[in-house]
Design a protein around this motif. Structure first.
Motif, mmCIF file in Angstrom:
data_model
loop_
_atom_site.group_PDB
_atom_site.id
_atom_site.type_symbol
_atom_site.label_atom_id
_atom_site.label_comp_id
_atom_site.label_asym_id
_atom_site.label_seq_id
_atom_site.Cartn_x
_atom_site.Cartn_y
_atom_site.Cartn_z
ATOM 1 N N GLN A 174 13.362 -4.517 10.451
ATOM 2 C CA GLN A 174 13.980 -3.740 11.522
ATOM 3 C C GLN A 174 14.876 -2.652 10.951
ATOM 4 N N ASP A 175 15.538 -2.957 9.826
ATOM 5 C CA ASP A 175 16.427 -1.986 9.179
ATOM 6 C C ASP A 175 15.969 -1.773 7.737
ATOM 7 N N ASP A 176 16.241 -0.584 7.208
ATOM 8 C CA ASP A 176 15.896 -0.273 5.830
ATOM 9 C C ASP A 176 16.783 -1.102 4.896
ATOM 10 N N GLY A 222 12.142 -12.432 2.151
ATOM 11 C CA GLY A 222 13.227 -12.864 3.024
ATOM 12 C C GLY A 222 14.413 -11.916 2.986
ATOM 13 N N MET A 223 14.767 -11.451 1.794
ATOM 14 C CA MET A 223 15.881 -10.510 1.672
ATOM 15 C C MET A 223 15.566 -9.177 2.348
ATOM 16 N N GLY A 224 14.289 -8.758 2.263
ATOM 17 C CA GLY A 224 13.929 -7.475 2.857
ATOM 18 C C GLY A 224 13.602 -7.532 4.326
ATOM 19 N N PRO A 248 2.255 4.338 5.072
ATOM 20 C CA PRO A 248 1.497 3.255 4.437
ATOM 21 C C PRO A 248 2.364 2.255 3.681
ATOM 22 N N PHE A 249 3.680 2.532 3.545
ATOM 23 C CA PHE A 249 4.543 1.618 2.808
ATOM 24 C C PHE A 249 5.793 1.313 3.613
ATOM 25 N N VAL A 250 6.258 0.087 3.507
ATOM 26 C CA VAL A 250 7.525 -0.281 4.125
ATOM 27 C C VAL A 250 8.656 0.179 3.207
ATOM 28 N N PRO A 251 9.872 0.342 3.721
ATOM 29 C CA PRO A 251 10.973 0.847 2.889
ATOM 30 C C PRO A 251 11.612 -0.255 2.051
ATOM 31 N N GLY A 252 12.261 0.171 0.950
ATOM 32 C CA GLY A 252 13.123 -0.722 0.177
ATOM 33 C C GLY A 252 12.459 -1.553 -0.896
ATOM 34 N N VAL A 253 11.150 -1.439 -1.100
ATOM 35 C CA VAL A 253 10.468 -2.266 -2.102
ATOM 36 C C VAL A 253 10.660 -1.638 -3.481
ATOM 37 N N PRO A 254 11.088 -2.405 -4.495
ATOM 38 C CA PRO A 254 11.225 -1.848 -5.851
ATOM 39 C C PRO A 254 9.890 -1.318 -6.370
ATOM 40 N N VAL A 255 9.912 -0.107 -6.909
ATOM 41 C CA VAL A 255 8.701 0.526 -7.429
ATOM 42 C C VAL A 255 8.689 0.513 -8.950
#
Length: 327
Positions: free
Chosen positions: A280-282, A112-114, A234-241
């Motif tokens: 829609q936004d990073d 939800g936050m992302g 292959p990856f969406v932005p902003g996900v903690p790695v």
């Protein structure tokens, strides 16, 4: 023989008459000395015999009672043990459901936050397939909207990407697999690099991170997030790695490398989510737990010179002449 029979009948008759007389006398009200004495003599004569017989037959009676009650006791014990097993199973299932509900809440909060649209799934198996050292199978597939190269997350961060989507199941390549490479960015900066798996899921260095610029700096404690792309593949932005744990100091190297600890505990994967539509936004660093920490910007030689010039100018009141500043 006939004489003995007559005598026996006479004795029996006298005993019966005496017994009847005693019964009649005993039934009358008040204490009768004759019957009291007879009763006392009988108790004195037969009491020890009765006690001995009771003592001799008591173990036999107790053993018979125990044997009669044993099947019922065994059935009751078996019933209680079965009920105990059922209660333990129910308690374990309740605890498991509570943990899954908590993990699902964390997943929904992160998505939800992302701004991610996800399909919840469960990691049902961990198998070796298609050359992947530690592939994960999910219980969702094409009929649920899952496609290849979609990002997979849980409530903590990046799990991996979908490499094969079947009708009802799909296979995920974990981010810690040797075949995995994730474009990532240091939090609080524009410095980008590549996070690669080492295959050591339970080891001390499960991921490596290499910055693209030789001038870029990183330090332990900094976190990295997925760089992502406009088409979310292959990856969406902003996900903690993960989080940087060590930095390799190699003089003359064209790039800066280090090791990272994954944000996800791959040893206890359960509830995950497949991102079927990206944001829609990073989201930038907003999904990292706690306030984002700004990474220190590296100082360059030109910047140091400009800083020294500005300091000397401020000491002279804005003029380059030191004498004029002192005046």
């Amino acid at each position: 023989m006939r004489r003995d029979s007559s005598r026996s009948r006479l004795v029996v008759g006298l005993l019966v008459a005496a017994a009847l007389a005693l019964i009649v006398l005993d039934s009358r009200e008040g204490a009768d000395p004759v019957t009291a004495a007879a009763r006392g003599a009988g108790e004195l004569a037969f009491g020890p015999v009765s006690a001995g017989v009771s003592a001799a037959t008591a173990p036999v009676h107790d053993a018979y009672a125990a044997l009669a009650a044993a099947p019922a006791a065994r059935d009751r014990i078996a019933e209680l043990e079965e009920r105990n097993r059922e209660l333990r199973t129910e308690l374990a299932a309740r605890d498991r459901d509570a943990r899954r509900a908590e993990k699902l809440d964390d997943l929904l909060q992160l998505s939800g936050m992302g701004g991610y649209e996800i399909v919840p799934a469960q990691a049902v198996t961990r198998v070796t397939a298609r050359g992947f050292s530690d592939a994960v199978t999910l219980d969702v597939g094409r009929e649920d909207g899952v496609r290849e190269d979609m990002t997979v997350i849980n409530g903590d961060g990046l799990v991996g990407r979908v490499t094969h989507a079947g009708r009802h199941t799909s296979t995920v390549l974990p981010a810690v697999d040797r075949a995995s490479a994730v474009g990532a960015r240091l939090e609080g900066s524009q410095e980008i690099g590549v996070a690669e798996g080492t295959g050591a899921v339970g080891g001390a260095k499960p991921m490596s991170f290499e910055l693209m610029s030789a001038d870029a700096r990183m330090k332990p404690g900094q976190r990295i997030v997925t760089l992502g792309s406009h088409d979310n593949a292959p990856f969406v932005p902003g996900v903690p790695v993960g989080t940087i744990t060590s930095v390799n100091e190699t003089p003359g190297s064209l790039t800066r490398t280090g090791h990272a600890r994954p944000a996800v505990d791959f040893g206890s994967l359960d509830v995950v989510g497949v991102i079927v539509a990206g944001p829609q936004d990073d989201p930038r660093d907003s999904l990292l737990p706690g306030p984002p920490r700004e990474a220190p910007e590296p100082e360059k030689a030109g910047d140091e010179a400009d800083s020294q010039d500005s300091e000397s100018a401020s000491d002279t009141g804005g003029s380059g002449d030191p004498q004029e500043g002192r005046r």
